[in-house]
Design a protein around this motif. Structure first.
Motif, PDB file in Angstrom:
ATOM      1  N   ALA A 103      -2.337 -15.513  -5.146  1.00  0.00           N
ATOM      2  CA  ALA A 103      -2.269 -14.485  -6.195  1.00  0.00           C
ATOM      3  C   ALA A 103      -1.168 -13.483  -5.893  1.00  0.00           C
ATOM      4  O   ALA A 103      -0.376 -13.122  -6.774  1.00  0.00           O
ATOM      5  N   PHE A 104      -1.096 -13.014  -4.657  1.00  0.00           N
ATOM      6  CA  PHE A 104      -0.057 -12.058  -4.272  1.00  0.00           C
ATOM      7  C   PHE A 104       1.330 -12.668  -4.477  1.00  0.00           C
ATOM      8  O   PHE A 104       2.269 -11.980  -4.895  1.00  0.00           O
ATOM      9  N   ALA A 105       1.472 -13.965  -4.155  1.00  0.00           N
ATOM     10  CA  ALA A 105       2.763 -14.624  -4.332  1.00  0.00           C
ATOM     11  C   ALA A 105       3.123 -14.741  -5.802  1.00  0.00           C
ATOM     12  O   ALA A 105       4.259 -14.456  -6.206  1.00  0.00           O
ATOM     13  N   LYS A 106       2.152 -15.137  -6.625  1.00  0.00           N
ATOM     14  CA  LYS A 106       2.426 -15.316  -8.055  1.00  0.00           C
ATOM     15  C   LYS A 106       2.705 -13.976  -8.740  1.00  0.00           C
ATOM     16  O   LYS A 106       3.524 -13.906  -9.656  1.00  0.00           O
ATOM     17  N   LEU A 107       2.027 -12.930  -8.283  1.00  0.00           N
ATOM     18  CA  LEU A 107       2.230 -11.595  -8.851  1.00  0.00           C
ATOM     19  C   LEU A 107       3.427 -10.868  -8.233  1.00  0.00           C
ATOM     20  O   LEU A 107       3.775  -9.771  -8.675  1.00  0.00           O
ATOM     21  N   ARG A 108       4.002 -11.474  -7.177  1.00  0.00           N
ATOM     22  CA  ARG A 108       5.210 -10.969  -6.517  1.00  0.00           C
ATOM     23  C   ARG A 108       5.009  -9.583  -5.906  1.00  0.00           C
ATOM     24  O   ARG A 108       5.936  -8.775  -5.829  1.00  0.00           O
ATOM     25  N   TRP A 109       3.805  -9.297  -5.463  1.00  0.00           N
ATOM     26  CA  TRP A 109       3.508  -7.980  -4.906  1.00  0.00           C
ATOM     27  C   TRP A 109       4.220  -7.734  -3.582  1.00  0.00           C
ATOM     28  O   TRP A 109       4.487  -6.589  -3.233  1.00  0.00           O
ATOM     29  N   LEU A 110       4.495  -8.797  -2.822  1.00  0.00           N
ATOM     30  CA  LEU A 110       5.134  -8.632  -1.520  1.00  0.00           C
ATOM     31  C   LEU A 110       6.649  -8.851  -1.582  1.00  0.00           C
ATOM     32  O   LEU A 110       7.329  -8.689  -0.570  1.00  0.00           O
ATOM     33  N   VAL A 111       7.146  -9.209  -2.750  1.00  0.00           N
ATOM     34  CA  VAL A 111       8.581  -9.439  -2.930  1.00  0.00           C
ATOM     35  C   VAL A 111       9.217  -8.258  -3.658  1.00  0.00           C
ATOM     36  O   VAL A 111      10.189  -7.666  -3.186  1.00  0.00           O
ATOM     37  N   ASP A 112       8.640  -7.896  -4.800  1.00  0.00           N
ATOM     38  CA  ASP A 112       9.133  -6.742  -5.559  1.00  0.00           C
ATOM     39  C   ASP A 112       8.431  -5.485  -5.045  1.00  0.00           C
ATOM     40  O   ASP A 112       7.620  -4.857  -5.743  1.00  0.00           O
ATOM     41  N   VAL A 113       8.751  -5.125  -3.817  1.00  0.00           N
ATOM     42  CA  VAL A 113       8.021  -4.051  -3.141  1.00  0.00           C
ATOM     43  C   VAL A 113       8.222  -2.707  -3.815  1.00  0.00           C
ATOM     44  O   VAL A 113       7.277  -1.933  -3.993  1.00  0.00           O
ATOM     45  N   ASP A 114       9.445  -2.398  -4.205  1.00  0.00           N
ATOM     46  CA  ASP A 114       9.709  -1.110  -4.860  1.00  0.00           C
ATOM     47  C   ASP A 114       8.893  -0.964  -6.142  1.00  0.00           C
ATOM     48  O   ASP A 114       8.359   0.112  -6.437  1.00  0.00           O
ATOM     49  N   LYS A 115       8.780  -2.032  -6.875  1.00  0.00           N
ATOM     50  CA  LYS A 115       8.029  -2.012  -8.133  1.00  0.00           C
ATOM     51  C   LYS A 115       6.531  -1.818  -7.896  1.00  0.00           C
ATOM     52  O   LYS A 115       5.835  -1.189  -8.707  1.00  0.00           O
ATOM     53  N   HIS A 116       6.024  -2.335  -6.784  1.00  0.00           N
ATOM     54  CA  HIS A 116       4.578  -2.311  -6.514  1.00  0.00           C
ATOM     55  C   HIS A 116       4.225  -1.432  -5.317  1.00  0.00           C
ATOM     56  O   HIS A 116       3.146  -1.585  -4.739  1.00  0.00           O
ATOM     57  N   LYS A 117       5.111  -0.496  -4.960  1.00  0.00           N
ATOM     58  CA  LYS A 117       4.898   0.307  -3.755  1.00  0.00           C
ATOM     59  C   LYS A 117       3.609   1.120  -3.830  1.00  0.00           C
ATOM     60  O   LYS A 117       2.866   1.206  -2.849  1.00  0.00           O
ATOM     61  N   ARG A 118       3.316   1.732  -4.971  1.00  0.00           N
ATOM     62  CA  ARG A 118       2.100   2.538  -5.088  1.00  0.00           C
ATOM     63  C   ARG A 118       0.849   1.665  -4.900  1.00  0.00           C
ATOM     64  O   ARG A 118      -0.118   2.071  -4.258  1.00  0.00           O
ATOM     65  N   LEU A 119       0.900   0.468  -5.449  1.00  0.00           N
ATOM     66  CA  LEU A 119      -0.223  -0.452  -5.286  1.00  0.00           C
ATOM     67  C   LEU A 119      -0.400  -0.822  -3.816  1.00  0.00           C
ATOM     68  O   LEU A 119      -1.518  -0.811  -3.290  1.00  0.00           O
ATOM     69  N   LEU A 120       0.706  -1.124  -3.137  1.00  0.00           N
ATOM     70  CA  LEU A 120       0.639  -1.521  -1.730  1.00  0.00           C
ATOM     71  C   LEU A 120       0.127  -0.377  -0.853  1.00  0.00           C
ATOM     72  O   LEU A 120      -0.656  -0.605   0.078  1.00  0.00           O
ATOM     73  N   ILE A 121       0.559   0.836  -1.149  1.00  0.00           N
ATOM     74  CA  ILE A 121       0.068   1.995  -0.398  1.00  0.00           C
ATOM     75  C   ILE A 121      -1.424   2.174  -0.638  1.00  0.00           C
ATOM     76  O   ILE A 121      -2.197   2.465   0.287  1.00  0.00           O
ATOM     77  N   GLY A 122      -1.862   1.968  -1.881  1.00  0.00           N
ATOM     78  CA  GLY A 122      -3.290   2.056  -2.191  1.00  0.00           C
ATOM     79  C   GLY A 122      -4.090   1.009  -1.444  1.00  0.00           C
ATOM     80  O   GLY A 122      -5.162   1.300  -0.895  1.00  0.00           O
ATOM     81  N   LEU A 123      -3.579  -0.216  -1.398  1.00  0.00           N
ATOM     82  CA  LEU A 123      -4.256  -1.282  -0.666  1.00  0.00           C
ATOM     83  C   LEU A 123      -4.279  -0.989   0.828  1.00  0.00           C
ATOM     84  O   LEU A 123      -5.271  -1.297   1.515  1.00  0.00           O
ATOM     85  N   LEU A 124      -3.211  -0.397   1.334  1.00  0.00           N
ATOM     86  CA  LEU A 124      -3.152  -0.015   2.741  1.00  0.00           C
ATOM     87  C   LEU A 124      -4.280   0.968   3.077  1.00  0.00           C
ATOM     88  O   LEU A 124      -4.995   0.806   4.075  1.00  0.00           O
ATOM     89  N   ILE A 125      -4.455   1.989   2.238  1.00  0.00           N
ATOM     90  CA  ILE A 125      -5.488   3.007   2.466  1.00  0.00           C
ATOM     91  C   ILE A 125      -6.880   2.392   2.359  1.00  0.00           C
ATOM     92  O   ILE A 125      -7.757   2.640   3.192  1.00  0.00           O
ATOM     93  N   VAL A 126      -7.093   1.570   1.338  1.00  0.00           N
ATOM     94  CA  VAL A 126      -8.396   0.920   1.150  1.00  0.00           C
ATOM     95  C   VAL A 126      -8.717   0.024   2.342  1.00  0.00           C
ATOM     96  O   VAL A 126      -9.838   0.037   2.878  1.00  0.00           O
TER      97      VAL A 126
END
Length: 386
Positions: free
Chosen positions: A224-247
């Motif tokens: 899912a992360f690969a298909k949604l490109r969450w780890l590739v388009d980091v700038d676009k999804h930075k807020r999401l990644l920071i939220g996941l980091l905290i959670v």
């Protein structure tokens, strides 16, 4: 098919993913080390290693590594599988048959590892679970996310079935003695028999099914992360990644602390095994991905990328070297070192893996096992030297 579907080129690799693989290999060695040098499956670490130094290092591993890294590797396996899906679609390759061939080779490697090198193999589980993954790969990213979370929660219920014995993992003096005798002084046949006994013990009753279901859920999350490109388009999804980091950090530590305050609770033990490890792995993953976007982080993570690029070879190398050090066909040191000594050995050997891997990737396209795996999978001898 083989001419159209070529292996991933170095310029197409994602630095953060390689760093994650290398970091996961360090964590896996930390967790596996006690099982290399002692009958860890059958003992109570608090009584077997009573010294304060041993207990300190055991506590560190329990807090920062135990159950944290196999979820990360399973996630990365699913992530890599989805990259193969996307590349196969671009090349007009039928993914299920190609991936099934790849998994079959992995299954053979896993069986060799489990029964001829070390009983704690995880590759067999990844290979068999990967065949089930094929049923899900066409789902959308969000559907994969929902399916992954739902499937990952199933083992919590299975752990409470009557078929699952809560007393299975108790201290067993006879098994402890047998392991020490066979691994430290036994013949090759003795070691083979003991290894098979240990593998059966680790995969008793429905434990293997519970592990496989959890691994499937994690694979789907990685896909899912690969298909949604969450780890590739980091700038676009930075807020999401920071939220996941905290959670991941907060809830992972809460789940782990709950077990510490009530170590006798089977429910809390299951909670820790199933959720704290995955949540802390989420914290590690998002931290490394975000670090990789900075110059300092990139520099700090670079050594891990060398090891991660040869992840299969380095995983097997850990088993080969450690069993040689501790089993009778090598130095025969099984059962003779402390937990703390094993802890220090982990970092000493991982530093060696970094230097070897850096030397190797500067000269060769793939690790030795990766090379064999690709050759067998693609049916065409790939270029080995750079």
């Amino acid at each position: 098919m083989n001419e159209k579907f070529t292996p991933l080129l170095e310029k197409d690799r994602t630095m953060a993913i390689d760093a994650l693989r290398g970091f996961a290999l360090l964590g896996i060695l930390l967790v596996n080390m006690p099982t290399f040098h002692s009958p860890f499956l059958y003992l109570d670490s608090f009584t077997y290693w009573p010294s304060s130094m041993d207990q300190f290092f055991s506590g560190l591993v329990e807090l920062f590594a135990q159950s944290n890294f196999y979820p990360l590797f399973a996630f990365l396996f699913g992530y890599g599988a989805m990259i193969i899906v996307e590349r196969s679609q671009l090349k007009g390759i039928y993914f299920p048959s190609f991936f099934a061939r790849r998994l079959s080779i992995l299954l053979i490697i896993g069986c060799i590892h489990a029964f001829l090198i070390w009983n704690g193999d995880i590759l067999i589980t990844y290979a068999l679970t990967g065949f089930v993954f094929i049923l899900f790969y066409q789902l959308s990213g969000k559907a994969l996310l929902r399916a992954g979370i739902a499937i990952y929660c199933i083992p919590v219920l299975l752990n409470f079935l009557p078929l699952h014995s809560q007393e299975h993992f108790g201290e067993n003096p006879n098994a402890i003695q047998s392991s020490i005798e066979n691994y430290s002084n036994g013949t090759l046949i003795d070691i083979l028999k003991q290894r098979a006994t240990d593998w059966t013990y680790m995969n008793f009753e429905i434990s293997a099914v519970i592990l496989a279901i959890g691994v499937l859920g994690l694979m789907l999350l990685g896909a899912a992360f690969a298909k949604l490109r969450w780890l590739v388009d980091v700038d676009k999804h930075k807020r999401l990644l920071i939220g996941l980091l905290i959670v991941g950090l907060l809830f992972g530590l809460v789940a782990r602390a709950a077990t510490s305050f009530s170590a006798e609770s089977f429910f809390l033990m299951v909670l820790q095994e199933q959720f704290s490890g995955a949540l802390i792995a989420l914290f590690y993953m998002t931290s490394i991905v975000l670090m990789a976007q900075t110059k300092i982080g990139h520099k700090l993570l670079q050594p891990f990328t060398y090891v991660g690029r040869l992840s299969m070879s380095n995983y097997l190398l850990q088993s080969i070297v450690m069993t040689f050090i501790f089993y009778s066909y090598g130095l025969g040191l099984y059962g003779s070192i402390s937990y703390a000594t094993g802890f220090v050995l982990v970092f000493a050997f991982f530093m060696l893996q970094i230097f070897i891997s850096k030397w190797w990737v500067a000269r060769f396209q793939y690790g030795p096992i990766e090379y064999i795996w690709r050759w067998a999978t693609y049916g065409k001898k790939p270029t080995f030297k750079k």
